[in-house]
Design a protein around this motif. Structure first.
Motif, PDB file in Angstrom:
ATOM      1  N   LEU A  17       0.829  -1.206   0.000  1.00 60.18           N
ATOM      2  CA  LEU A  17       0.000   0.000   0.000  1.00 60.18           C
ATOM      3  C   LEU A  17       0.864   1.256   0.000  1.00 60.18           C
ATOM      4  O   LEU A  17       0.556   2.240  -0.688  1.00 60.18           O
ATOM      5  CB  LEU A  17      -0.936  -0.006   1.213  1.00 60.18           C
ATOM      6  N   GLY A  18       1.944   1.216   0.780  1.00 66.29           N
ATOM      7  CA  GLY A  18       2.839   2.363   0.792  1.00 66.29           C
ATOM      8  C   GLY A  18       3.465   2.594  -0.573  1.00 66.29           C
ATOM      9  O   GLY A  18       3.589   3.750  -1.026  1.00 66.29           O
ATOM     10  N   ARG A  19       3.833   1.495  -1.226  1.00 64.93           N
ATOM     11  CA  ARG A  19       4.425   1.629  -2.567  1.00 64.93           C
ATOM     12  C   ARG A  19       3.411   2.179  -3.559  1.00 64.93           C
ATOM     13  O   ARG A  19       3.717   3.063  -4.373  1.00 64.93           O
ATOM     14  CB  ARG A  19       4.940   0.261  -3.032  1.00 64.93           C
ATOM     15  N   VAL A  20       2.173   1.662  -3.484  1.00 62.82           N
ATOM     16  CA  VAL A  20       1.123   2.156  -4.387  1.00 62.82           C
ATOM     17  C   VAL A  20       0.842   3.637  -4.131  1.00 62.82           C
ATOM     18  O   VAL A  20       0.669   4.432  -5.078  1.00 62.82           O
ATOM     19  CB  VAL A  20      -0.158   1.315  -4.211  1.00 62.82           C
ATOM     20  N   GLU A  21       0.798   4.012  -2.842  1.00 59.86           N
ATOM     21  CA  GLU A  21       0.541   5.418  -2.527  1.00 59.86           C
ATOM     22  C   GLU A  21       1.658   6.314  -3.048  1.00 59.86           C
ATOM     23  O   GLU A  21       1.391   7.408  -3.579  1.00 59.86           O
ATOM     24  CB  GLU A  21       0.382   5.586  -1.012  1.00 59.86           C
ATOM     25  N   ARG A  22       2.908   5.855  -2.903  1.00 63.07           N
ATOM     26  CA  ARG A  22       4.037   6.653  -3.412  1.00 63.07           C
ATOM     27  C   ARG A  22       3.945   6.794  -4.932  1.00 63.07           C
ATOM     28  O   ARG A  22       4.152   7.879  -5.486  1.00 63.07           O
ATOM     29  CB  ARG A  22       5.361   6.021  -3.015  1.00 63.07           C
ATOM     30  N   GLU A  23       3.625   5.685  -5.602  1.00 62.20           N
ATOM     31  CA  GLU A  23       3.526   5.747  -7.059  1.00 62.20           C
ATOM     32  C   GLU A  23       2.340   6.611  -7.487  1.00 62.20           C
ATOM     33  O   GLU A  23       2.428   7.353  -8.478  1.00 62.20           O
ATOM     34  CB  GLU A  23       3.386   4.327  -7.623  1.00 62.20           C
ATOM     35  N   GLN A  24       1.207   6.520  -6.750  1.00 57.84           N
ATOM     36  CA  GLN A  24       0.052   7.344  -7.057  1.00 57.84           C
ATOM     37  C   GLN A  24       0.371   8.824  -6.881  1.00 57.84           C
ATOM     38  O   GLN A  24      -0.030   9.664  -7.686  1.00 57.84           O
ATOM     39  CB  GLN A  24      -1.132   6.942  -6.166  1.00 57.84           C
ATOM     40  N   HIS A  25       1.115   9.110  -5.797  1.00 58.22           N
ATOM     41  CA  HIS A  25       1.521  10.502  -5.558  1.00 58.22           C
ATOM     42  C   HIS A  25       2.409  10.999  -6.699  1.00 58.22           C
ATOM     43  O   HIS A  25       2.252  12.121  -7.188  1.00 58.22           O
ATOM     44  CB  HIS A  25       2.257  10.598  -4.223  1.00 58.22           C
ATOM     45  N   GLY A  26       3.338  10.144  -7.126  1.00 58.47           N
ATOM     46  CA  GLY A  26       4.197  10.535  -8.237  1.00 58.47           C
ATOM     47  C   GLY A  26       3.420  10.723  -9.523  1.00 58.47           C
ATOM     48  O   GLY A  26       3.665  11.675 -10.296  1.00 58.47           O
ATOM     49  N   LEU A  27       2.433   9.820  -9.753  1.00 60.82           N
ATOM     50  CA  LEU A  27       1.605   9.938 -10.953  1.00 60.82           C
ATOM     51  C   LEU A  27       0.762  11.213 -10.913  1.00 60.82           C
ATOM     52  O   LEU A  27       0.626  11.910 -11.933  1.00 60.82           O
ATOM     53  CB  LEU A  27       0.707   8.699 -11.074  1.00 60.82           C
ATOM     54  N   ASP A  28       0.209  11.508  -9.717  1.00 54.52           N
ATOM     55  CA  ASP A  28      -0.558  12.749  -9.581  1.00 54.52           C
ATOM     56  C   ASP A  28       0.314  13.959  -9.853  1.00 54.52           C
ATOM     57  O   ASP A  28      -0.136  14.937 -10.481  1.00 54.52           O
ATOM     58  CB  ASP A  28      -1.178  12.841  -8.190  1.00 54.52           C
ATOM     59  N   LEU A  76       0.662  17.741 -19.187  1.00 50.74           N
ATOM     60  CA  LEU A  76      -0.301  16.652 -19.098  1.00 50.74           C
ATOM     61  C   LEU A  76      -1.657  17.134 -18.604  1.00 50.74           C
ATOM     62  O   LEU A  76      -2.687  16.542 -18.939  1.00 50.74           O
ATOM     63  CB  LEU A  76       0.232  15.564 -18.154  1.00 50.74           C
ATOM     64  N   ALA A  77      -1.664  18.181 -17.788  1.00 56.55           N
ATOM     65  CA  ALA A  77      -2.943  18.698 -17.293  1.00 56.55           C
ATOM     66  C   ALA A  77      -3.784  19.279 -18.427  1.00 56.55           C
ATOM     67  O   ALA A  77      -5.011  19.137 -18.450  1.00 56.55           O
ATOM     68  CB  ALA A  77      -2.699  19.749 -16.208  1.00 56.55           C
ATOM     69  N   ALA A  78      -3.161  19.987 -19.415  1.00 56.52           N
ATOM     70  CA  ALA A  78      -3.891  20.559 -20.563  1.00 56.52           C
ATOM     71  C   ALA A  78      -3.075  20.298 -21.824  1.00 56.52           C
ATOM     72  O   ALA A  78      -2.429  21.207 -22.371  1.00 56.52           O
ATOM     73  CB  ALA A  78      -4.127  22.050 -20.357  1.00 56.52           C
ATOM     74  N   PRO A  79      -3.037  19.059 -22.287  1.00 58.22           N
ATOM     75  CA  PRO A  79      -2.186  18.733 -23.451  1.00 58.22           C
ATOM     76  C   PRO A  79      -2.614  19.465 -24.714  1.00 58.22           C
ATOM     77  O   PRO A  79      -1.792  19.674 -25.610  1.00 58.22           O
ATOM     78  CB  PRO A  79      -2.371  17.219 -23.599  1.00 58.22           C
ATOM     79  N   HIS A  80      -3.916  19.911 -24.859  1.00 61.43           N
ATOM     80  CA  HIS A  80      -4.370  20.617 -26.053  1.00 61.43           C
ATOM     81  C   HIS A  80      -3.674  21.954 -26.212  1.00 61.43           C
ATOM     82  O   HIS A  80      -3.583  22.499 -27.321  1.00 61.43           O
ATOM     83  CB  HIS A  80      -5.887  20.819 -26.007  1.00 61.43           C
ATOM     84  N   ARG A  81      -3.240  22.531 -25.070  1.00 61.07           N
ATOM     85  CA  ARG A  81      -2.511  23.789 -25.165  1.00 61.07           C
ATOM     86  C   ARG A  81      -1.249  23.635 -25.996  1.00 61.07           C
ATOM     87  O   ARG A  81      -0.934  24.470 -26.847  1.00 61.07           O
ATOM     88  CB  ARG A  81      -2.162  24.301 -23.775  1.00 61.07           C
ATOM     89  N   MET A  82      -0.549  22.576 -25.758  1.00 62.77           N
ATOM     90  CA  MET A  82       0.663  22.335 -26.530  1.00 62.77           C
ATOM     91  C   MET A  82       0.313  22.104 -28.001  1.00 62.77           C
ATOM     92  O   MET A  82       0.998  22.622 -28.900  1.00 62.77           O
ATOM     93  CB  MET A  82       1.413  21.116 -25.972  1.00 62.77           C
ATOM     94  N   LEU A  83      -0.795  21.376 -28.237  1.00 59.78           N
ATOM     95  CA  LEU A  83      -1.191  21.134 -29.613  1.00 59.78           C
ATOM     96  C   LEU A  83      -1.596  22.438 -30.293  1.00 59.78           C
ATOM     97  O   LEU A  83      -1.286  22.679 -31.475  1.00 59.78           O
ATOM     98  CB  LEU A  83      -2.354  20.139 -29.658  1.00 59.78           C
ATOM     99  N   GLY A  84      -2.307  23.308 -29.517  1.00 51.94           N
ATOM    100  CA  GLY A  84      -2.683  24.591 -30.092  1.00 51.94           C
ATOM    101  C   GLY A  84      -1.464  25.416 -30.452  1.00 51.94           C
ATOM    102  O   GLY A  84      -1.392  26.029 -31.527  1.00 51.94           O
ATOM    103  N   GLY A  85      -0.518  25.462 -29.532  1.00 50.46           N
ATOM    104  CA  GLY A  85       0.697  26.210 -29.807  1.00 50.46           C
ATOM    105  C   GLY A  85       1.449  25.645 -30.996  1.00 50.46           C
ATOM    106  O   GLY A  85       1.945  26.391 -31.850  1.00 50.46           O
TER     107      GLY A  85
END
Length: 404
Positions: free
Chosen positions: A289-300, A308-317
């Motif tokens: 669980l600790g490992r999953v939480e660490r990986e989830q935190h890293g993924l977040d 990654l939060a707004a990838p369309h911005r990069m596409l627009g640019g």
């Protein structure tokens, strides 16, 4: 003495001392019993001095012996011990003192027995039978336990009940034999050999309840000790109580203080093992669980980045950048085409201006002889020669006239 001395002819002290020494020499060696009241062992000295006292008659004698004689009982002899010595009386004439020169020392009763056991212990230890390197580890969970003990004894009951209480599935191969008396050594040795050869026995327990030193003597017998030392199956010694320590304790692979202790040390407790399994399982779960939480935190954290939060911005640019590049390419290509068209027009104008057809358009004509060569000089043409004239509108035949 009366015949060889008188007030008028007394004997010198030295002569009397010599006569006493002679009488003592004729006494020879004797066995003497007494209590040690003083013991002197100087480091490095080859002789040990003892004072031997007779408590009943309050008489003491000095005893000397070589260190090798004393070392045979050194482990069990101390001040206050009662001993028997085989000694020869010696008279020291210069000082007029009497002492005993001991050639053998024995302890009285139980002490002598302990001395012999101590000698055997030193000898076996010298052979390496007690060394930790030769002791075999016990199996973690023996499927079958060999038990050598007295028939219907408390030791048998303690081992069986405690072992089955800890691990109900454990099996036993029990060999009931005499555990004291003249036949004990032979039958215990035979039982150990038989269980050692048994293919299913994983460990052997030799158990007996408490008793006197004499009762436990079979478990210090050299023959039994060598059988145990030669066994390939691990052997546990569970003889007597905590203070009891027969020599089997030193030869066995494990010494248990009591038969109950032997059962506890040979068989794991199912409850304790289940608790360990639960602890390990909980620990593994927490770790995962600790490992999953660490990986989830890293993924977040990665997902929260703008890319990654707004990838369309990069596409627009990128789309704007691509559109700008496309327009730039179009402008550049248009400029290049316009420039090339201008160059082509200029080149075409020059070609047209320099073209022979343009010259003909201005009224000029080209004369060619019959072989196709161009007439560039009047001298090349003879009178009456047929020529081909080429003008802007076409060609026709002409005849050269003479010079007019």
């Amino acid at each position: 003495m009366a015949n060889i001395s008188s007030p008028e002819a007394p004997l010198p002290v030295g002569k009397v001392s010599t006569l006493i020494g002679g009488w003592i020499d004729r006494l020879g060696s004797v066995w003497v019993e007494g209590q040690i009241t003083q013991l002197s062992r100087r480091p490095g000295a080859g002789v040990v001095f003892l004072t031997l006292r007779d408590p009943q008659h309050d008489v003491s004698l000095t005893v000397t012996c070589f260190r090798a004689v004393f070392e045979q009982v050194a482990e069990v002899v101390q001040e206050g011990s009662r001993i028997i010595v085989h000694a020869k009386p010696e008279w020291y004439g210069a000082r007029g003192t009497l002492s005993l020169r001991a050639s053998e020392i024995r302890l009285v009763g139980l002490g002598e027995l302990l001395a012999r056991l101590e000698q055997l212990k030193r000898r076996l230890a010298g052979e390496g039978l007690f060394s930790a390197e030769r002791k075999r580890p016990l199996p973690f969970l023996p499927q079958c336990i060999g038990l050598v003990t007295g028939r219907g004894s408390a030791a048998e009951r303690d081992v069986l009940e405690n072992a089955r209480r800890r691990w109900p599935a454990v099996r036993f191969e029990v060999r009931n034999v005499p555990v004291q008396g003249v036949s004990a050594v032979a039958q215990v040795s035979a039982a150990v050999r038989e269980l050692d050869e048994h293919p299913e026995v994983d460990v052997i327990i030799v158990a007996r309840g408490g008793g006197s030193v004499e009762d436990l003597l079979p478990f210090s017998d050299e023959a039994l000790l060598r059988v145990v030392a030669g066994a390939t199956t691990p052997v546990v010694s569970a003889i007597g109580h905590e203070p009891d320590q027969p020599l089997l304790d030193f030869v066995a692979d494990l010494r248990a203080s009591t038969p109950t202790d032997a059962a506890k040390r040979v068989v794991p407790d199912v409850g304790e093992e289940l608790a360990k399994v639960r602890q390990l399982r909980d620990r593994a779960r927490r770790h995962v669980l600790g490992r999953v939480e660490r990986e989830q935190h890293g993924l977040d954290g990665l997902r929260s980045r703008p890319v990654l939060a707004a990838p369309h911005r990069m596409l627009g640019g990128r789309a704007d950048e691509l559109s700008g590049l496309l327009q730039r390419a179009r402008r550049t290509l248009g400029h290049r085409l316009d420039h090339a068209e201008s160059d082509l027009g200029h080149t075409l104008a020059r070609v047209v201006a320099l073209s022979p057809a343009a010259t003909l358009e201005r009224g000029y004509a080209v004369l060619q002889r019959g072989d196709g060569s161009v007439v560039t000089d009047p001298a090349q043409v003879t009178a009456g020669e047929r020529l081909h004239a080429r003008v802007a509108g076409g060609g026709f035949e002409v005849t050269a006239a003479g010079e007019g």
